[in-house]
Design an enzyme around this catalytic site. Structure first.
Site, PDB file in Angstrom:
ATOM      1  CB  CYS A 260      -0.941   0.002   1.204  1.00 14.93           C
ATOM      2  SG  CYS A 260      -2.236  -1.256   1.133  1.00 14.93           S
ATOM      3  CB  ILE A 261       2.634   3.005   2.753  1.00 19.25           C
ATOM      4  CG1 ILE A 261       1.542   2.618   3.754  1.00 19.25           C
ATOM      5  CG2 ILE A 261       3.074   4.433   3.010  1.00 19.25           C
ATOM      6  CD1 ILE A 261       0.262   3.412   3.594  1.00 19.25           C
TER       7      ILE A 261
END
Length: 428
Positions: A260-261
């Site tokens: 994700c990040i």
């Protein structure tokens, strides 16, 4: 009711089990036959999901896995949970979404619902995915079948995270699509948060992860600045978070990992250029976060120099290969970058991670495939010149580490409660 969930990984499998527990019959579709075989035998291949949870729903007849995507014709709804990586040029790769769309489209029944959960840039659902579904099915989205986007909010390894308890954002192509998708998720999720469109829902997910990326970059930058001033960033964060308003604690680390990040913010930066906009804040955060492994390696070199040793020829143990504590997920883990950088500088690099006993092939770091975690015992730990804590798994005995290791570089503040000798622990 019967639904299909495409992709039985860290997002799709927990969602499938929650729907099954709620009385919905779930067909878990995946291209990996080994995963399908394990699930149908009642075995989980994800550490934080117990096999008992899979076996229970199999025994109840509410969950089945398959590689046969033509079985989409049997279901009323299809939820897509497939990867959305970046390519080698750090541009969005939505090929998994589009290939899934092409595969299921010929088998969609009239009136069926398709929901995309994979994180992506605004416009993917109502343009890219819509196009391949309409072409492959001969039907029109919003008329003959329903289309929606609902971003995943899975938090692997967090025992307080329950799929049913996490509010579900839902955006539909039309009001009817929104109502149909909301009705589906209400069967398994307690709180539904409807938004005006698929694009608003897609943007919501990006905002959540960009918020985290930017704030992690801030504390990573402050870590470097405060270290130069002789100030412990961890002490400062602990003090700051006592403020009951206007502050939310984020923590520094050796870099960003997970699916994700490190990835999602760049889906927006790429899409923003189509509109002639620059996302300087997001890109700066990315630069800071991706520079952290270099900073950590410098701290390792400083720790070795303090003992009269060079990086070249030193034996260095990376403690923790997974990208976050208490999971077996090593996607985009900064530990791989640290291993590469130290190896390139001539170090002899090993790792220990109870959740990742052997490294599987990856696109970015295929040269580490097959390498095994070293055992956790006094003789092994004492054989290393430096132990670099990259991931702070709760199951690791850090008091033993303090007894056995002469030099520790700690990027996670894992040694904070352990009695250590002066100069033994270097924070990075």
């Amino acid at each position: 009711m019967q639904i299909a969930i495409v992709g039985q990984g860290y997002v799709g499998l927990p969602l499938a089990l929650q729907f099954a527990r709620s009385g919905v019959k779930v067909l878990g579709l995946d291209i990996d036959s080994a995963k399908v075989e394990a699930l149908n035998a009642g075995r989980s291949y994800i550490h934080h999901i117990p096999s008992e949870a899979v076996a229970e729903q199999r025994a109840a007849g509410r969950f089945e896995a398959s590689t046969d995507f033509s079985r989409v014709r049997e279901v009323e709804a299809v939820i897509i949970c497939v990867p959305t990586p970046l390519n080698k040029n750090r541009e969005p790769d939505i090929s998994y979404i589009l290939n899934t769309g092409r595969t299921i489209a010929p088998h969609l029944q009239k009136g069926a619902l398709v929901v995309l959960e994979s994180t992506t840039y605004p416009g993917t659902t109502d343009t890219d995915l819509r196009e391949v579904l309409e072409q492959g099915s001969g039907m029109k989205a919003g008329v003959d079948f329903h289309l929606a986007f609902s971003p995943e909010r899975e938090d692997p390894g967090n025992p307080q995270s329950r799929v049913a308890e996490i509010p579900k954002v839902v955006g539909g192509l039309t009001p009817a699509c929104l109502e149909r998708a909301s009705a589906l998720y209400r069967k398994a999720i307690k709180t539904i948060v409807p938004v005006s469109s698929c694009r608003a829902a897609e943007a919501t997910k990006l905002m959540e992860n960009i918020f985290r990326s930017v704030n992690i970059a801030l504390v990573n930058e402050l870590k470097v600045v405060y270290s130069a001033m002789g100030i412990d960033i961890w002490e400062v964060i602990d003090a700051a978070k006592t403020k009951p308003f206007g502050y939310m604690a984020f923590y520094p680390g050796p870099g960003l990992g997970g699916h994700c990040i490190p990835i999602d913010p760049f889906y927006l930066t790429w899409k923003a250029r189509e509109y002639g906009k620059n996302t300087r804040f997001i890109e700066l955060a990315g630069e800071i976060n991706t520079s952290m492994p270099e900073y950590v390696v410098h701290r390792v070199a400083d720790a070795l120099n303090d003992r009269g040793r060079a990086v070249k020829g030193s034996r260095i143990l990376i403690l923790g290969l997974a990208y976050k504590p208490n999971v077996d997920d090593d996607r985009e883990s900064p530990s791989y970058v640290l291993m590469d950088m130290l190896h390139q500088r001539g170090a002899i690099v090993e790792y220990h991670d109870p959740y990742v006993p052997v490294i599987k092939p990856t696109r970015e770091h295929p040269h580490w495939a097959g390498k095994r975690s070293v055992p956790w015992d006094e003789a092994t730990i004492r054989s290393f010149d430096v132990v670099l804590i990259a991931t702070n798994h709760a199951c690791v005995n850090y008091r033993q580490l303090a007894e056995w290791a002469d030099c520790i570089v700690d990027t996670r503040n894992a040694m904070r409660d352990c009695p250590t000798r002066p100069g033994q622990v270097w924070k990075a």
